[in-house]
Design a protein around this motif. Structure first.
Motif, PDB file in Angstrom:
ATOM      1  N   GLY A   1      36.427  44.666  42.432  1.00  0.00           N
ATOM      2  CA  GLY A   1      37.579  44.060  42.454  1.00  0.00           C
ATOM      3  C   GLY A   1      38.144  42.635  42.104  1.00  0.00           C
ATOM      4  N   LEU A   2      36.765  42.265  41.670  1.00  0.00           N
ATOM      5  CA  LEU A   2      37.339  41.117  40.550  1.00  0.00           C
ATOM      6  C   LEU A   2      38.103  41.055  39.223  1.00  0.00           C
ATOM      7  CD1 LEU A   2      34.823  38.349  40.734  1.00  0.00           C
ATOM      8  CD2 LEU A   2      37.244  38.172  41.755  1.00  0.00           C
ATOM      9  N   GLY A   3      36.667  42.968  38.300  1.00  0.00           N
ATOM     10  CA  GLY A   3      37.300  43.179  37.547  1.00  0.00           C
ATOM     11  C   GLY A   3      39.004  44.147  37.541  1.00  0.00           C
ATOM     12  N   LEU A   4      39.241  44.591  38.626  1.00  0.00           N
ATOM     13  CA  LEU A   4      40.228  45.206  38.700  1.00  0.00           C
ATOM     14  C   LEU A   4      41.560  43.971  38.819  1.00  0.00           C
ATOM     15  CD1 LEU A   4      39.495  47.993  41.412  1.00  0.00           C
ATOM     16  CD2 LEU A   4      39.558  48.315  38.387  1.00  0.00           C
ATOM     17  N   LEU A   5      41.495  42.847  39.596  1.00  0.00           N
ATOM     18  CA  LEU A   5      42.641  41.865  39.639  1.00  0.00           C
ATOM     19  C   LEU A   5      42.518  41.700  37.688  1.00  0.00           C
ATOM     20  CD1 LEU A   5      41.574  40.120  42.668  1.00  0.00           C
ATOM     21  CD2 LEU A   5      43.830  41.556  42.249  1.00  0.00           C
ATOM     22  N   GLY A   6      40.952  40.846  37.299  1.00  0.00           N
ATOM     23  CA  GLY A   6      41.369  40.560  35.787  1.00  0.00           C
ATOM     24  C   GLY A   6      42.214  41.373  35.380  1.00  0.00           C
ATOM     25  N   ARG A   7      41.511  42.930  34.836  1.00  0.00           N
ATOM     26  CA  ARG A   7      42.518  43.771  33.902  1.00  0.00           C
ATOM     27  C   ARG A   7      43.602  44.190  34.270  1.00  0.00           C
ATOM     28  NH1 ARG A   7      39.297  49.483  34.496  1.00  0.00           N
ATOM     29  NH2 ARG A   7      41.631  50.379  33.630  1.00  0.00           N
ATOM     30  N   PHE A   8      44.976  43.879  36.030  1.00  0.00           N
ATOM     31  CA  PHE A   8      45.634  43.710  36.124  1.00  0.00           C
ATOM     32  C   PHE A   8      46.086  42.343  35.971  1.00  0.00           C
ATOM     33  CE2 PHE A   8      48.907  42.314  39.134  1.00  0.00           C
ATOM     34  CZ  PHE A   8      49.624  43.275  39.386  1.00  0.00           C
ATOM     35  N   ALA A   9      45.886  41.443  35.716  1.00  0.00           N
ATOM     36  CA  ALA A   9      46.112  39.816  35.237  1.00  0.00           C
ATOM     37  C   ALA A   9      46.513  40.310  33.470  1.00  0.00           C
ATOM     38  CB  ALA A   9      45.445  38.650  35.716  1.00  0.00           C
ATOM     39  N   GLY A  10      45.346  40.777  32.799  1.00  0.00           N
ATOM     40  CA  GLY A  10      45.283  40.560  31.767  1.00  0.00           C
ATOM     41  C   GLY A  10      46.412  41.595  31.390  1.00  0.00           C
ATOM     42  N   ARG A  11      47.335  42.772  32.154  1.00  0.00           N
ATOM     43  CA  ARG A  11      48.320  43.774  31.404  1.00  0.00           C
ATOM     44  C   ARG A  11      49.430  43.546  31.696  1.00  0.00           C
ATOM     45  NH1 ARG A  11      49.079  49.004  34.396  1.00  0.00           N
ATOM     46  NH2 ARG A  11      46.501  49.623  33.271  1.00  0.00           N
ATOM     47  N   PHE A  12      49.688  41.995  32.268  1.00  0.00           N
ATOM     48  CA  PHE A  12      50.772  41.029  32.714  1.00  0.00           C
ATOM     49  C   PHE A  12      50.946  39.511  31.588  1.00  0.00           C
ATOM     50  CE2 PHE A  12      51.006  44.251  35.655  1.00  0.00           C
ATOM     51  CZ  PHE A  12      52.759  44.476  35.513  1.00  0.00           C
ATOM     52  N   ARG A  13      49.579  39.448  30.569  1.00  0.00           N
ATOM     53  CA  ARG A  13      48.890  38.359  30.099  1.00  0.00           C
ATOM     54  C   ARG A  13      49.718  36.920  31.413  1.00  0.00           C
ATOM     55  NH1 ARG A  13      51.682  38.492  24.357  1.00  0.00           N
ATOM     56  NH2 ARG A  13      50.858  40.311  23.348  1.00  0.00           N
ATOM     57  N   LEU A  14      48.992  36.812  32.325  1.00  0.00           N
ATOM     58  CA  LEU A  14      48.472  35.889  33.288  1.00  0.00           C
ATOM     59  C   LEU A  14      47.146  35.461  33.287  1.00  0.00           C
ATOM     60  CD1 LEU A  14      50.701  37.437  36.050  1.00  0.00           C
ATOM     61  CD2 LEU A  14      51.255  35.851  34.018  1.00  0.00           C
ATOM     62  N   SER A  15      47.049  34.520  33.731  1.00  0.00           N
ATOM     63  CA  SER A  15      45.614  34.262  34.008  1.00  0.00           C
ATOM     64  C   SER A  15      45.026  34.685  35.018  1.00  0.00           C
ATOM     65  CB  SER A  15      45.573  32.616  33.812  1.00  0.00           C
ATOM     66  OG  SER A  15      43.732  32.145  35.291  1.00  0.00           O
ATOM     67  N   PRO A  16      44.096  35.175  35.053  1.00  0.00           N
ATOM     68  CA  PRO A  16      43.494  35.839  36.522  1.00  0.00           C
ATOM     69  C   PRO A  16      43.268  34.899  37.835  1.00  0.00           C
ATOM     70  CG  PRO A  16      41.942  35.255  35.243  1.00  0.00           C
ATOM     71  CD  PRO A  16      42.372  35.084  33.988  1.00  0.00           C
ATOM     72  N   ILE A  17      42.769  33.302  37.346  1.00  0.00           N
ATOM     73  CA  ILE A  17      42.413  32.464  38.299  1.00  0.00           C
ATOM     74  C   ILE A  17      43.259  32.946  39.300  1.00  0.00           C
ATOM     75  CG2 ILE A  17      42.099  30.068  38.748  1.00  0.00           C
ATOM     76  CD1 ILE A  17      41.809  30.130  35.980  1.00  0.00           C
ATOM     77  N   PRO A  18      44.897  32.760  39.828  1.00  0.00           N
ATOM     78  CA  PRO A  18      45.392  33.062  41.017  1.00  0.00           C
ATOM     79  C   PRO A  18      44.664  33.851  41.467  1.00  0.00           C
ATOM     80  CG  PRO A  18      46.721  33.136  39.085  1.00  0.00           C
ATOM     81  CD  PRO A  18      45.611  32.156  38.487  1.00  0.00           C
ATOM     82  N   LEU A  19      44.698  35.535  41.305  1.00  0.00           N
ATOM     83  CA  LEU A  19      44.287  36.341  41.919  1.00  0.00           C
ATOM     84  C   LEU A  19      43.114  35.918  42.075  1.00  0.00           C
ATOM     85  CD1 LEU A  19      45.326  39.121  39.405  1.00  0.00           C
ATOM     86  CD2 LEU A  19      46.621  38.010  41.658  1.00  0.00           C
ATOM     87  N   TYR A  20      41.698  35.355  41.890  1.00  0.00           N
ATOM     88  CA  TYR A  20      40.418  35.721  41.832  1.00  0.00           C
ATOM     89  C   TYR A  20      40.425  34.326  43.357  1.00  0.00           C
ATOM     90  CZ  TYR A  20      39.111  37.239  37.549  1.00  0.00           C
ATOM     91  OH  TYR A  20      38.987  37.479  36.472  1.00  0.00           O
ATOM     92  N   LEU A  21      41.311  33.698  43.466  1.00  0.00           N
ATOM     93  CA  LEU A  21      41.411  32.361  44.590  1.00  0.00           C
ATOM     94  C   LEU A  21      42.134  33.120  46.246  1.00  0.00           C
ATOM     95  CD1 LEU A  21      42.979  29.543  43.154  1.00  0.00           C
ATOM     96  CD2 LEU A  21      40.429  30.100  43.636  1.00  0.00           C
ATOM     97  N   LEU A  22      42.878  34.306  45.093  1.00  0.00           N
ATOM     98  CA  LEU A  22      43.755  35.160  46.254  1.00  0.00           C
ATOM     99  C   LEU A  22      43.030  35.605  47.087  1.00  0.00           C
ATOM    100  CD1 LEU A  22      47.317  36.192  45.219  1.00  0.00           C
ATOM    101  CD2 LEU A  22      46.182  34.566  46.797  1.00  0.00           C
ATOM    102  N   ALA A  23      41.815  36.361  46.567  1.00  0.00           N
ATOM    103  CA  ALA A  23      40.974  37.374  47.113  1.00  0.00           C
ATOM    104  C   ALA A  23      39.607  36.548  47.447  1.00  0.00           C
ATOM    105  CB  ALA A  23      39.912  38.057  45.426  1.00  0.00           C
ATOM    106  N   GLY A  24      39.502  35.287  47.279  1.00  0.00           N
ATOM    107  CA  GLY A  24      38.632  34.338  48.295  1.00  0.00           C
ATOM    108  C   GLY A  24      39.313  33.954  49.256  1.00  0.00           C
ATOM    109  N   LEU A  25      40.674  33.933  49.361  1.00  0.00           N
ATOM    110  CA  LEU A  25      41.052  33.685  50.622  1.00  0.00           C
ATOM    111  C   LEU A  25      41.175  35.129  51.507  1.00  0.00           C
ATOM    112  CD1 LEU A  25      44.197  31.515  49.218  1.00  0.00           C
ATOM    113  CD2 LEU A  25      42.246  30.676  50.886  1.00  0.00           C
ATOM    114  N   ALA A  26      41.093  35.663  50.703  1.00  0.00           N
ATOM    115  CA  ALA A  26      41.013  37.321  51.827  1.00  0.00           C
ATOM    116  C   ALA A  26      39.670  37.574  52.394  1.00  0.00           C
ATOM    117  CB  ALA A  26      41.451  38.549  50.846  1.00  0.00           C
ATOM    118  N   PHE A  27      39.027  37.327  51.471  1.00  0.00           N
ATOM    119  CA  PHE A  27      37.659  37.441  52.106  1.00  0.00           C
ATOM    120  C   PHE A  27      36.814  36.571  53.076  1.00  0.00           C
ATOM    121  CE2 PHE A  27      38.183  41.110  48.636  1.00  0.00           C
ATOM    122  CZ  PHE A  27      37.804  41.722  49.546  1.00  0.00           C
ATOM    123  N   GLY A  28      37.806  35.480  52.931  1.00  0.00           N
ATOM    124  CA  GLY A  28      36.483  34.403  53.618  1.00  0.00           C
ATOM    125  C   GLY A  28      37.309  34.378  55.094  1.00  0.00           C
TER     126      GLY A  28
END
Length: 405
Positions: free
Chosen positions: A16-43
């Protein structure tokens, strides 16, 4: 059966992190907020709470912090650090005053107490070196005149962490004044000793660690870093500071080789760290602190812009370069979460983790935007405020000139 569930859960996280990183890279964004949101989703309180792999993720998160600080140390030589400290320390003091004090003030206004105030001061103070470096590369500004000023501010912040983290570690552990003083003295002594050895004997240390075989180099550097981090933590200093000092001690080809070998590991475990922080934050606890987080984000974005502007002006940079330097420093990220994580693990203030999460989410998204648009907006606003000069009266031509009687 437990082992199979652990592998399934952890494998799903990494995928999941790999896919989020690819998604962020496509839009030239930092993946950090997506990683944090993933943690919120699984916590706890999230969509799909984890069970079996949480302890394993916690260990990976600790390794992530160690690798983040090691890689940061590898970016600088001891002589560069000493030179930056002598030349740009006024900028570091202004940076601390403008950006740490708002965080401390907000914590005290919310009634969280002095320990939480010191922690939140660090959260609002330290910019994200990783996000800023990526943004500068994406915008093609690495060779700009203001870039060394930006890097100098970041270096001073990183040096300050070698002193700040032991203080926070002692405070959140609840140790007394005497024990805290001893911890700080040990940290300062260790940092000073490492800097001295790195300046005087850096080549010998690097030669000892050096190896032509990438496998051996990776194992020696990684093993040495984790060992020193463990010893530092045992002395109540900070595992992160220990890793940072190891990075400073290495230089030359060894540092370049270690950086290349460890970058993928750093990215992997750093992503796990952000997920782990999100796991320990209940999503339902964020809305109550969203307004303070937003207000603090806007305020400290402005103070960071002022910091960069002042530092660039002191270095003789043009007005446009000053605005670019200020806008580039706005992003917060990994180190703000590291600092907040110390307090969350110690149970200092339940609302501190959610507020830090919301704060970082806002600024890690806002940071690339301010880096890109602060200078054009400031230029446009400056032109708009300039008084319009009256247009000169048209000159009469010879045909239009009056004929004398």
């Amino acid at each position: 059966m437990h082992s199979a569930v652990l592998l399934i859960e952890f494998g799903s996280i990494i995928l999941g992190l790999g896919l989020l990183g690819r998604f962020a890279g496509r839009f030239r964004l930092s993946p950090i907020p997506l990683y944090l949101l993933a943690g919120l989703a699984f916590g706890e309180g999230g969509l799909l709470p984890l069970g079996a792999s949480e302890e394993f993720v916690a260990t990976g998160a600790e390794i992530g912090v160690i690798l983040l600080l090691l890689m940061l140390g590898l970016e600088y030589t001891a002589s560069d650090l000493v030179s930056n400290l002598k030349t740009h320390y006024p900028s570091g003091l202004v940076d601390c005053a403008l950006n740490a004090l708002p965080g401390a003030a907000v914590a005290l206004l919310l009634g969280w107490g002095p320990v939480a105030a010191v922690v939140l001061a660090g959260v609002t103070w330290i910019s994200s070196s990783g996000v800023i470096a990526k943004v500068l590369g994406d915008l093609g500004r690495v060779g700009n005149r203001e870039t060394p000023v930006i890097l100098s501010v970041l270096v001073l912040e990183d040096l300050a962490m070698a002193v700040y983290l032991p203080i926070v570690t002692a405070l959140v552990a609840g140790v007394g004044l005497m024990a805290g003083s001893v911890t700080l003295a040990i940290a300062l002594g260790a940092a000073g000793l490492v800097l001295f050895l790195a300046v005087r004997y850096g080549r010998l240390i690097s030669r000892f660690v050096s190896s032509d075989d990438p496998e051996k180099l990776l194992l020696v550097v990684l093993g040495l870093t984790i060992l020193v981090a463990g010893v530092a933590q045992q002395l109540q200093v900070s595992a992160a500071v220990g890793a940072f000092l190891v990075g400073i001690a290495l230089s030359g080809e060894v540092a370049e080789g270690a950086h290349t070998l460890l970058s993928p590991l750093r990215d992997l475990f750093a992503a796990v760290f952000f997920v782990f922080f999100g796991l320990h934050t209940d999503p339902s606890s964020i809305p109550p602190v969203l307004l303070p987080a937003l207000g603090l984000a806007v305020l400290t974005a402005l103070t960071k812009i002022a910091t960069g502007y002042w530092a660039a002006r002191r270095a003789g940079i043009s007005v446009k370069g000053r605005w670019r330097a200020g806008g580039a420093l706005v992003a917060r990220g990994e180190f703000s979460i590291v600092i907040a994580g110390l307090a969350v693990s110690a149970g200092i203030e339940p609302s501190l983790g959610p507020l830090a999460t919301a704060y970082v989410l806002i600024l890690v998204v806002l940071g690339p935007l301010t880096a890109r648009y602060t200078e054009p907006v400031a230029t446009w606003w400056g032109r708009r405020r300039e008084p319009r000069r009256p247009e000169p009266a048209p000159q009469a031509t010879e045909a239009e000139a009056p004929v004398a009687d």
